[in-house]
Design a protein around this motif. Structure first.
Motif, PDB file in Angstrom:
ATOM      1  N   ASP A  16       6.627  23.198 -15.205  1.00  0.00           N
ATOM      2  CA  ASP A  16       5.624  22.071 -14.549  1.00  0.00           C
ATOM      3  C   ASP A  16       4.413  22.411 -14.386  1.00  0.00           C
ATOM      4  OD1 ASP A  16       5.639  23.199 -12.480  1.00  0.00           O
ATOM      5  OD2 ASP A  16       7.185  22.095 -11.443  1.00  0.00           O
ATOM      6  N   ALA A  17       3.441  21.590 -13.712  1.00  0.00           N
ATOM      7  CA  ALA A  17       2.066  21.743 -13.494  1.00  0.00           C
ATOM      8  C   ALA A  17       1.973  22.954 -12.724  1.00  0.00           C
ATOM      9  CB  ALA A  17       1.817  20.506 -13.043  1.00  0.00           C
ATOM     10  N   ARG A  19       3.457  25.837 -12.883  1.00  0.00           N
ATOM     11  CA  ARG A  19       3.755  27.119 -13.569  1.00  0.00           C
ATOM     12  C   ARG A  19       5.167  27.430 -13.430  1.00  0.00           C
ATOM     13  NH1 ARG A  19       0.443  31.177 -12.377  1.00  0.00           N
ATOM     14  NH2 ARG A  19       1.679  32.629 -13.607  1.00  0.00           N
ATOM     15  N   HIS A  20       5.986  26.565 -12.569  1.00  0.00           N
ATOM     16  CA  HIS A  20       7.213  27.078 -12.466  1.00  0.00           C
ATOM     17  C   HIS A  20       8.351  26.178 -13.016  1.00  0.00           C
ATOM     18  CE1 HIS A  20       7.947  24.211  -9.378  1.00  0.00           C
ATOM     19  NE2 HIS A  20       7.118  24.668  -8.645  1.00  0.00           N
ATOM     20  N   VAL A  21       9.415  26.697 -13.343  1.00  0.00           N
ATOM     21  CA  VAL A  21      10.396  25.985 -14.154  1.00  0.00           C
ATOM     22  C   VAL A  21      10.835  24.640 -13.213  1.00  0.00           C
ATOM     23  CG1 VAL A  21      12.850  26.088 -15.006  1.00  0.00           C
ATOM     24  CG2 VAL A  21      11.336  28.087 -15.145  1.00  0.00           C
ATOM     25  N   ASN A  22      10.731  23.586 -13.931  1.00  0.00           N
ATOM     26  CA  ASN A  22      11.049  22.389 -13.313  1.00  0.00           C
ATOM     27  C   ASN A  22      12.622  22.056 -12.923  1.00  0.00           C
ATOM     28  OD1 ASN A  22      12.366  19.327 -14.066  1.00  0.00           O
ATOM     29  ND2 ASN A  22      10.324  19.169 -13.668  1.00  0.00           N
ATOM     30  N   HIS A  23      12.852  21.443 -12.035  1.00  0.00           N
ATOM     31  CA  HIS A  23      14.265  21.689 -11.560  1.00  0.00           C
ATOM     32  C   HIS A  23      15.404  20.981 -12.523  1.00  0.00           C
ATOM     33  CE1 HIS A  23      13.162  17.103 -10.790  1.00  0.00           C
ATOM     34  NE2 HIS A  23      14.372  16.983 -10.723  1.00  0.00           N
ATOM     35  N   ALA A  24      14.967  20.162 -13.230  1.00  0.00           N
ATOM     36  CA  ALA A  24      15.961  19.630 -14.265  1.00  0.00           C
ATOM     37  C   ALA A  24      16.081  20.811 -15.329  1.00  0.00           C
ATOM     38  CB  ALA A  24      15.309  18.334 -14.839  1.00  0.00           C
ATOM     39  N   GLN A  25      15.067  21.362 -15.471  1.00  0.00           N
ATOM     40  CA  GLN A  25      15.131  22.580 -16.863  1.00  0.00           C
ATOM     41  C   GLN A  25      16.017  23.516 -15.907  1.00  0.00           C
ATOM     42  OE1 GLN A  25      14.210  20.012 -18.786  1.00  0.00           O
ATOM     43  NE2 GLN A  25      14.012  21.823 -20.192  1.00  0.00           N
ATOM     44  N   THR A  26      16.108  23.758 -14.844  1.00  0.00           N
ATOM     45  CA  THR A  26      16.753  24.842 -14.200  1.00  0.00           C
ATOM     46  C   THR A  26      18.034  24.680 -14.632  1.00  0.00           C
ATOM     47  OG1 THR A  26      15.118  25.245 -12.264  1.00  0.00           O
ATOM     48  CG2 THR A  26      17.337  25.980 -12.084  1.00  0.00           C
ATOM     49  N   VAL A  27      18.793  23.370 -14.482  1.00  0.00           N
ATOM     50  CA  VAL A  27      19.939  23.089 -14.815  1.00  0.00           C
ATOM     51  C   VAL A  27      20.354  23.469 -16.286  1.00  0.00           C
ATOM     52  CG1 VAL A  27      21.680  21.326 -14.981  1.00  0.00           C
ATOM     53  CG2 VAL A  27      20.091  21.446 -12.983  1.00  0.00           C
ATOM     54  N   THR A  28      19.464  23.566 -17.141  1.00  0.00           N
ATOM     55  CA  THR A  28      19.748  23.769 -18.433  1.00  0.00           C
ATOM     56  C   THR A  28      19.746  25.315 -18.641  1.00  0.00           C
ATOM     57  OG1 THR A  28      18.422  21.988 -19.502  1.00  0.00           O
ATOM     58  CG2 THR A  28      18.628  23.770 -20.888  1.00  0.00           C
ATOM     59  N   LEU A  29      19.084  26.050 -17.833  1.00  0.00           N
ATOM     60  CA  LEU A  29      18.922  27.677 -17.727  1.00  0.00           C
ATOM     61  C   LEU A  29      20.351  27.858 -17.196  1.00  0.00           C
ATOM     62  CD1 LEU A  29      15.385  28.340 -16.621  1.00  0.00           C
ATOM     63  CD2 LEU A  29      16.467  28.611 -19.171  1.00  0.00           C
ATOM     64  N   LEU A  67      11.149  29.593  -9.625  1.00  0.00           N
ATOM     65  CA  LEU A  67      11.088  30.563 -10.768  1.00  0.00           C
ATOM     66  C   LEU A  67       9.963  30.385 -11.691  1.00  0.00           C
ATOM     67  CD1 LEU A  67      14.821  29.473 -11.823  1.00  0.00           C
ATOM     68  CD2 LEU A  67      14.115  31.456 -10.488  1.00  0.00           C
ATOM     69  N   PHE A  68       8.798  31.368 -11.612  1.00  0.00           N
ATOM     70  CA  PHE A  68       7.843  31.194 -12.414  1.00  0.00           C
ATOM     71  C   PHE A  68       8.008  31.677 -14.030  1.00  0.00           C
ATOM     72  CE2 PHE A  68       6.142  31.551  -8.195  1.00  0.00           C
ATOM     73  CZ  PHE A  68       5.337  30.450  -8.159  1.00  0.00           C
ATOM     74  N   VAL A  69       7.296  31.144 -14.776  1.00  0.00           N
ATOM     75  CA  VAL A  69       7.227  31.443 -16.195  1.00  0.00           C
ATOM     76  C   VAL A  69       6.185  32.285 -16.357  1.00  0.00           C
ATOM     77  CG1 VAL A  69       6.876  30.247 -18.364  1.00  0.00           C
ATOM     78  CG2 VAL A  69       8.254  28.853 -16.652  1.00  0.00           C
ATOM     79  N   ASN A  70       6.496  33.508 -16.660  1.00  0.00           N
ATOM     80  CA  ASN A  70       5.606  34.575 -16.838  1.00  0.00           C
ATOM     81  C   ASN A  70       5.899  35.572 -17.933  1.00  0.00           C
ATOM     82  OD1 ASN A  70       7.620  36.174 -15.905  1.00  0.00           O
ATOM     83  ND2 ASN A  70       7.010  36.460 -13.838  1.00  0.00           N
ATOM     84  N   GLY A  71       6.724  35.009 -18.936  1.00  0.00           N
ATOM     85  CA  GLY A  71       7.166  36.104 -20.086  1.00  0.00           C
ATOM     86  C   GLY A  71       8.180  36.758 -20.026  1.00  0.00           C
ATOM     87  N   ASN A  72       8.806  36.706 -18.903  1.00  0.00           N
ATOM     88  CA  ASN A  72       9.915  37.576 -18.325  1.00  0.00           C
ATOM     89  C   ASN A  72      11.044  36.628 -18.439  1.00  0.00           C
ATOM     90  OD1 ASN A  72       8.752  40.105 -18.238  1.00  0.00           O
ATOM     91  ND2 ASN A  72       8.005  39.387 -16.220  1.00  0.00           N
ATOM     92  N   PRO A  73      12.290  37.195 -18.747  1.00  0.00           N
ATOM     93  CA  PRO A  73      13.605  36.449 -18.570  1.00  0.00           C
ATOM     94  C   PRO A  73      14.129  36.249 -17.018  1.00  0.00           C
ATOM     95  CG  PRO A  73      14.143  38.616 -19.245  1.00  0.00           C
ATOM     96  CD  PRO A  73      12.677  38.581 -19.285  1.00  0.00           C
ATOM     97  N   PHE A  74      15.072  35.587 -16.893  1.00  0.00           N
ATOM     98  CA  PHE A  74      15.608  35.643 -15.540  1.00  0.00           C
ATOM     99  C   PHE A  74      17.120  36.062 -15.813  1.00  0.00           C
ATOM    100  CE2 PHE A  74      12.873  31.489 -15.321  1.00  0.00           C
ATOM    101  CZ  PHE A  74      12.096  32.110 -14.540  1.00  0.00           C
ATOM    102  N   ARG A  75      17.439  36.919 -14.686  1.00  0.00           N
ATOM    103  CA  ARG A  75      18.799  37.493 -14.638  1.00  0.00           C
ATOM    104  C   ARG A  75      19.605  36.430 -13.858  1.00  0.00           C
ATOM    105  NH1 ARG A  75      21.198  43.034 -14.410  1.00  0.00           N
ATOM    106  NH2 ARG A  75      22.793  42.904 -13.138  1.00  0.00           N
ATOM    107  N   VAL A  76      20.630  36.149 -14.483  1.00  0.00           N
ATOM    108  CA  VAL A  76      21.586  35.084 -13.804  1.00  0.00           C
ATOM    109  C   VAL A  76      23.158  35.856 -13.614  1.00  0.00           C
ATOM    110  CG1 VAL A  76      22.782  32.711 -13.822  1.00  0.00           C
ATOM    111  CG2 VAL A  76      20.409  33.311 -14.982  1.00  0.00           C
TER     112      VAL A  76
END
Length: 144
Positions: A16-17, A19-29, A67-76
């Motif tokens: 989002d504006a 630089r972190h993952v939008n809440h709705a996109q988090t559901v997709t992740l 959850l910031f978009v910085n070129g790294n993956p997230f561990r789930v």
């Protein structure tokens, strides 16, 4: 086994504006991490978990940190907290980076039900599905 660890990569379009993952996109992740367990790991254990269909019956998401978009993956981390005849619940914790040491930014619980696509109705879990899911059962109801 207990907890399955998935790696999910945010896309530029997830941001989002701020630089972190939008809440709705988090559901997709969260969904992508579940699919790695249910279909990817499931295939390594004799077939995809639910070849016919699977529907979300309930989803609870708690956002604890961005959850910031910085070129790294997230561990789930993904584990089974409830296993019933016709549904099961997964507990998911999204770390703010690729390491278990990274703080947890999102916690979710999702109840899934197998679905008979041809019959257009819910169905019971098969013995093979229950056995696979039981291997990922966590020690407690909340996934901790």
């Amino acid at each position: 086994m207990g907890v399955y660890y998935a790696e999910v990569w945010p896309r530029w379009s997830d941001m989002d504006a701020y630089r972190h993952v939008n809440h709705a996109q988090t559901v997709t992740l969260l969904e992508e991490a579940r699919l790695q367990l249910l279909y990817g790991e499931g295939a390594r254990h004799g077939g995809a978990l639910v070849d016919g269909g699977l529907v979300v019956a309930r989803l609870e998401v708690e956002y604890k940190a961005p959850l910031f978009v910085n070129g790294n993956p997230f561990r789930v981390g993904v584990s089974v907290t409830k296993l019933r005849v016709a549904d099961f619940t997964l507990h998911q914790e999204v770390h703010c980076g690729p390491s278990e040491a990274d703080k947890v930014g999102v916690v979710a619980n999702v109840t899934l039900a197998p679905y008979d696509l041809d019959g257009e109705r819910p169905r019971r879990l098969t013995e093979q599905e229950r056995d696979f899911l039981a291997g990922w059962r966590s020690e407690s109801e909340n996934g901790a």
